[in-house]
Design a protein around this motif. Structure first.
Motif, PDB file in Angstrom:
ATOM      1  N   LEU A 299      -0.982 -25.063  -5.976  1.00 50.72           N
ATOM      2  CA  LEU A 299       0.049 -24.145  -5.673  1.00 50.72           C
ATOM      3  C   LEU A 299       0.807 -24.708  -7.275  1.00 50.72           C
ATOM      4  O   LEU A 299       1.377 -25.715  -7.386  1.00 50.72           O
ATOM      5  N   GLY A 300       0.715 -23.577  -8.361  1.00 53.54           N
ATOM      6  CA  GLY A 300       1.553 -23.533  -9.657  1.00 53.54           C
ATOM      7  C   GLY A 300       3.063 -23.307  -9.566  1.00 53.54           C
ATOM      8  O   GLY A 300       3.657 -23.853 -10.162  1.00 53.54           O
ATOM      9  N   GLY A 301       3.373 -22.191  -8.786  1.00 49.16           N
ATOM     10  CA  GLY A 301       4.818 -21.599  -8.780  1.00 49.16           C
ATOM     11  C   GLY A 301       4.669 -20.174  -8.667  1.00 49.16           C
ATOM     12  O   GLY A 301       3.971 -19.697  -7.640  1.00 49.16           O
ATOM     13  N   LEU A 302       5.368 -19.446  -9.290  1.00 52.24           N
ATOM     14  CA  LEU A 302       5.838 -17.975  -8.927  1.00 52.24           C
ATOM     15  C   LEU A 302       5.438 -17.199 -10.308  1.00 52.24           C
ATOM     16  O   LEU A 302       5.693 -17.829 -11.397  1.00 52.24           O
ATOM     17  N   MET A 303       5.225 -15.990 -10.095  1.00 49.76           N
ATOM     18  CA  MET A 303       5.300 -14.879 -10.784  1.00 49.76           C
ATOM     19  C   MET A 303       5.904 -13.792 -10.412  1.00 49.76           C
ATOM     20  O   MET A 303       5.722 -13.179  -9.487  1.00 49.76           O
ATOM     21  N   THR A 304       6.196 -12.973 -11.481  1.00 54.14           N
ATOM     22  CA  THR A 304       6.656 -11.426 -11.214  1.00 54.14           C
ATOM     23  C   THR A 304       6.635 -10.600 -12.541  1.00 54.14           C
ATOM     24  O   THR A 304       6.691 -11.031 -13.547  1.00 54.14           O
ATOM     25  N   VAL A 305       6.571  -9.229 -12.174  1.00 58.40           N
ATOM     26  CA  VAL A 305       6.627  -8.237 -13.268  1.00 58.40           C
ATOM     27  C   VAL A 305       7.874  -7.677 -13.161  1.00 58.40           C
ATOM     28  O   VAL A 305       8.316  -7.152 -11.823  1.00 58.40           O
ATOM     29  N   ALA A 306       8.745  -7.365 -14.167  1.00 53.38           N
ATOM     30  CA  ALA A 306      10.079  -6.684 -14.109  1.00 53.38           C
ATOM     31  C   ALA A 306       9.838  -5.450 -13.151  1.00 53.38           C
ATOM     32  O   ALA A 306       9.209  -4.512 -13.607  1.00 53.38           O
ATOM     33  N   PRO A 307      10.229  -5.061 -12.153  1.00 54.82           N
ATOM     34  CA  PRO A 307      10.132  -4.062 -11.295  1.00 54.82           C
ATOM     35  C   PRO A 307      10.810  -2.765 -11.822  1.00 54.82           C
ATOM     36  O   PRO A 307      11.883  -2.629 -12.581  1.00 54.82           O
ATOM     37  N   LEU A 308      10.051  -1.375 -11.609  1.00 52.04           N
ATOM     38  CA  LEU A 308      10.372  -0.284 -12.082  1.00 52.04           C
ATOM     39  C   LEU A 308      11.220   0.444 -11.192  1.00 52.04           C
ATOM     40  O   LEU A 308      11.832   1.631 -11.567  1.00 52.04           O
ATOM     41  N   THR A 309      11.289  -0.018  -9.707  1.00 51.89           N
ATOM     42  CA  THR A 309      12.176   0.489  -8.830  1.00 51.89           C
ATOM     43  C   THR A 309      12.964  -0.297  -8.062  1.00 51.89           C
ATOM     44  O   THR A 309      12.721  -1.643  -8.218  1.00 51.89           O
ATOM     45  N   GLY A 310      13.957   0.218  -7.379  1.00 55.60           N
ATOM     46  CA  GLY A 310      14.642  -0.709  -6.201  1.00 55.60           C
ATOM     47  C   GLY A 310      15.698  -1.384  -7.250  1.00 55.60           C
ATOM     48  O   GLY A 310      16.178  -0.968  -8.226  1.00 55.60           O
ATOM     49  N   GLU A 311      16.472  -2.261  -6.522  1.00 55.97           N
ATOM     50  CA  GLU A 311      17.625  -2.704  -7.084  1.00 55.97           C
ATOM     51  C   GLU A 311      17.726  -3.369  -8.443  1.00 55.97           C
ATOM     52  O   GLU A 311      18.563  -3.548  -9.291  1.00 55.97           O
ATOM     53  N   TYR A 312      16.590  -3.984  -8.832  1.00 58.67           N
ATOM     54  CA  TYR A 312      16.464  -4.562 -10.031  1.00 58.67           C
ATOM     55  C   TYR A 312      15.837  -3.707 -11.063  1.00 58.67           C
ATOM     56  O   TYR A 312      15.513  -4.109 -12.209  1.00 58.67           O
ATOM     57  N   ALA A 313      15.440  -2.285 -10.968  1.00 56.82           N
ATOM     58  CA  ALA A 313      15.011  -1.581 -12.113  1.00 56.82           C
ATOM     59  C   ALA A 313      15.981  -1.533 -13.294  1.00 56.82           C
ATOM     60  O   ALA A 313      17.182  -1.424 -13.031  1.00 56.82           O
ATOM     61  N   GLY A 314      15.347  -1.685 -14.189  1.00 60.50           N
ATOM     62  CA  GLY A 314      15.943  -1.762 -15.502  1.00 60.50           C
ATOM     63  C   GLY A 314      17.119  -2.926 -15.728  1.00 60.50           C
ATOM     64  O   GLY A 314      17.861  -2.944 -16.704  1.00 60.50           O
ATOM     65  N   GLN A 315      16.901  -3.802 -14.608  1.00 58.72           N
ATOM     66  CA  GLN A 315      17.952  -5.053 -14.606  1.00 58.72           C
ATOM     67  C   GLN A 315      17.028  -6.257 -14.903  1.00 58.72           C
ATOM     68  O   GLN A 315      16.845  -7.050 -13.908  1.00 58.72           O
ATOM     69  N   GLN A 316      16.150  -6.540 -15.979  1.00 52.30           N
ATOM     70  CA  GLN A 316      15.484  -7.252 -16.166  1.00 52.30           C
ATOM     71  C   GLN A 316      15.864  -9.033 -15.993  1.00 52.30           C
ATOM     72  O   GLN A 316      15.155  -9.728 -15.079  1.00 52.30           O
ATOM     73  N   GLN A 317      17.050  -8.927 -16.552  1.00 51.46           N
ATOM     74  CA  GLN A 317      17.743 -10.157 -16.724  1.00 51.46           C
ATOM     75  C   GLN A 317      17.846 -10.585 -15.063  1.00 51.46           C
ATOM     76  O   GLN A 317      17.717 -11.874 -14.796  1.00 51.46           O
ATOM     77  N   ALA A 318      18.580  -9.880 -14.330  1.00 51.07           N
ATOM     78  CA  ALA A 318      18.701 -10.146 -13.043  1.00 51.07           C
ATOM     79  C   ALA A 318      17.789 -10.417 -12.208  1.00 51.07           C
ATOM     80  O   ALA A 318      17.613 -11.229 -11.364  1.00 51.07           O
ATOM     81  N   ALA A 319      16.580  -9.677 -12.460  1.00 54.43           N
ATOM     82  CA  ALA A 319      15.272  -9.772 -11.935  1.00 54.43           C
ATOM     83  C   ALA A 319      14.759 -11.361 -11.955  1.00 54.43           C
ATOM     84  O   ALA A 319      14.506 -12.037 -11.135  1.00 54.43           O
ATOM     85  N   PHE A 320      14.607 -11.777 -13.413  1.00 53.65           N
ATOM     86  CA  PHE A 320      14.337 -12.873 -13.761  1.00 53.65           C
ATOM     87  C   PHE A 320      15.104 -14.053 -13.047  1.00 53.65           C
ATOM     88  O   PHE A 320      14.768 -15.083 -12.553  1.00 53.65           O
ATOM     89  N   GLU A 321      16.428 -13.827 -12.988  1.00 53.86           N
ATOM     90  CA  GLU A 321      17.308 -14.889 -12.528  1.00 53.86           C
ATOM     91  C   GLU A 321      17.147 -15.129 -11.065  1.00 53.86           C
ATOM     92  O   GLU A 321      17.109 -16.186 -10.277  1.00 53.86           O
ATOM     93  N   ARG A 322      16.647 -13.922 -10.496  1.00 54.91           N
ATOM     94  CA  ARG A 322      16.224 -13.785  -8.978  1.00 54.91           C
ATOM     95  C   ARG A 322      15.009 -14.661  -8.741  1.00 54.91           C
ATOM     96  O   ARG A 322      15.035 -15.464  -7.870  1.00 54.91           O
ATOM     97  N   LEU A 323      13.957 -14.423  -9.516  1.00 54.42           N
ATOM     98  CA  LEU A 323      12.987 -15.285  -9.376  1.00 54.42           C
ATOM     99  C   LEU A 323      13.368 -16.758  -9.757  1.00 54.42           C
ATOM    100  O   LEU A 323      12.469 -17.586  -9.120  1.00 54.42           O
ATOM    101  N   MET A 324      14.067 -17.013 -10.467  1.00 50.07           N
ATOM    102  CA  MET A 324      14.438 -18.544 -10.601  1.00 50.07           C
ATOM    103  C   MET A 324      15.147 -19.132  -9.423  1.00 50.07           C
ATOM    104  O   MET A 324      14.849 -20.260  -9.245  1.00 50.07           O
ATOM    105  N   ASP A 325      15.799 -18.453  -8.702  1.00 52.40           N
ATOM    106  CA  ASP A 325      16.569 -18.658  -7.624  1.00 52.40           C
ATOM    107  C   ASP A 325      15.495 -19.096  -6.640  1.00 52.40           C
ATOM    108  O   ASP A 325      15.376 -20.082  -5.814  1.00 52.40           O
TER     109      ASP A 325
END
Length: 239
Positions: free
Chosen positions: A165-191
């Motif tokens: 188990l290495g950790g987590l990965m994400t792709v900045a979402p195109l829909t939903g509450e994080y659409a166009g909010q890359q910084q917020a999306a990546f901060e959520r991933l860090m949490d």
């Protein structure tokens, strides 16, 4: 120096400057961020040039392209990352070359990866792909498990023979509450990564950010960025 090597060298240098500047702005050391060059749709000859230029991590998202390319470059000191949605019928092939599968998002895939890794005597690193466009229990449009499913899947990977188990990965979402909010999306991933490391301290890899948003990913704390277009150029149309 060939024209292509010169082009890739210049592009790599520019990406390196961007990562360095982002690390400086975030108060981070440059060595905290690993560059993974996404080589999908580009030939093995480009991978060979990248290796000559010092690249050590490359990524692919389609096994039918990746398998022959990895075989052609098997003499190079490269770590191969598989970043696309992975069907179980492709697991045998992918385990043959991938050092890390970044798109683990369901129990059946964990079972298949573990079985094959054991069969061939390899250890495969696994990242849980997180879908930030999904509800708490759904899957994302481009694969990935919802945040609520991370813990259970991580426990499965951690207990599976042949997998790490290495950790987590994400792709900045195109829909939903994080659409166009890359910084917020990546901060959520860090949490979410912080939560994961409470039970799996070694799972400290966070793969986020691509050519257009690597600065936001570095600012949020990503350990790995996946850059394709900014290094290799705009991909040709796929039909």
């Amino acid at each position: 120096m060939t024209d292509r090597k010169g082009e890739l060298a210049a592009n790599l240098a520019q990406v390196e400057r961007r990562i360095t500047a982002a690390c400086t702005a975030a108060g981070r050391k440059r060595e905290e961020v690993t560059l993974i060059v996404v080589t999908k749709t580009y030939p093995a000859s480009d991978v060979r040039i990248l290796s000559e230029l010092g690249v050590r991590h490359v990524a692919e998202n389609r096994d039918q392209d990746a398998a022959p390319k990895a075989a052609a470059c098997s003499d190079l000191p490269l770590s191969w990352h598989f970043v696309g949605q992975l069907q179980t019928n492709k697991v045998r092939s992918v385990v043959g070359y991938a050092d890390v599968v970044q798109s683990v998002d369901r129990a059946r895939l964990v079972t298949a990866l573990s079985k094959e890794a054991e069969r061939v005597g390899r250890e495969v690193g696994c990242l849980i792909q997180v879908a930030l466009d999904a509800g708490e229990s759904a899957r994302g449009e481009r694969g990935g498990v919802a945040p609520g499913g991370i813990a259970e899947l991580a426990d499965l990977v951690a207990a599976a023979p042949g997998l790490r188990l290495g950790g987590l990965m994400t792709v900045a979402p195109l829909t939903g509450e994080y659409a166009g909010q890359q910084q917020a999306a990546f901060e959520r991933l860090m949490d979410l990564s912080t939560d994961l490391r409470r039970t799996h301290p070694a799972a400290n890899m966070v793969s986020a950010g691509m050519s257009a948003d690597l600065e936001q990913a570095v600012a949020a704390g990503a350990t790995h960025v996946r850059v394709g277009t900014a290094v290799l150029g705009v991909r040709p149309g796929l039909g």
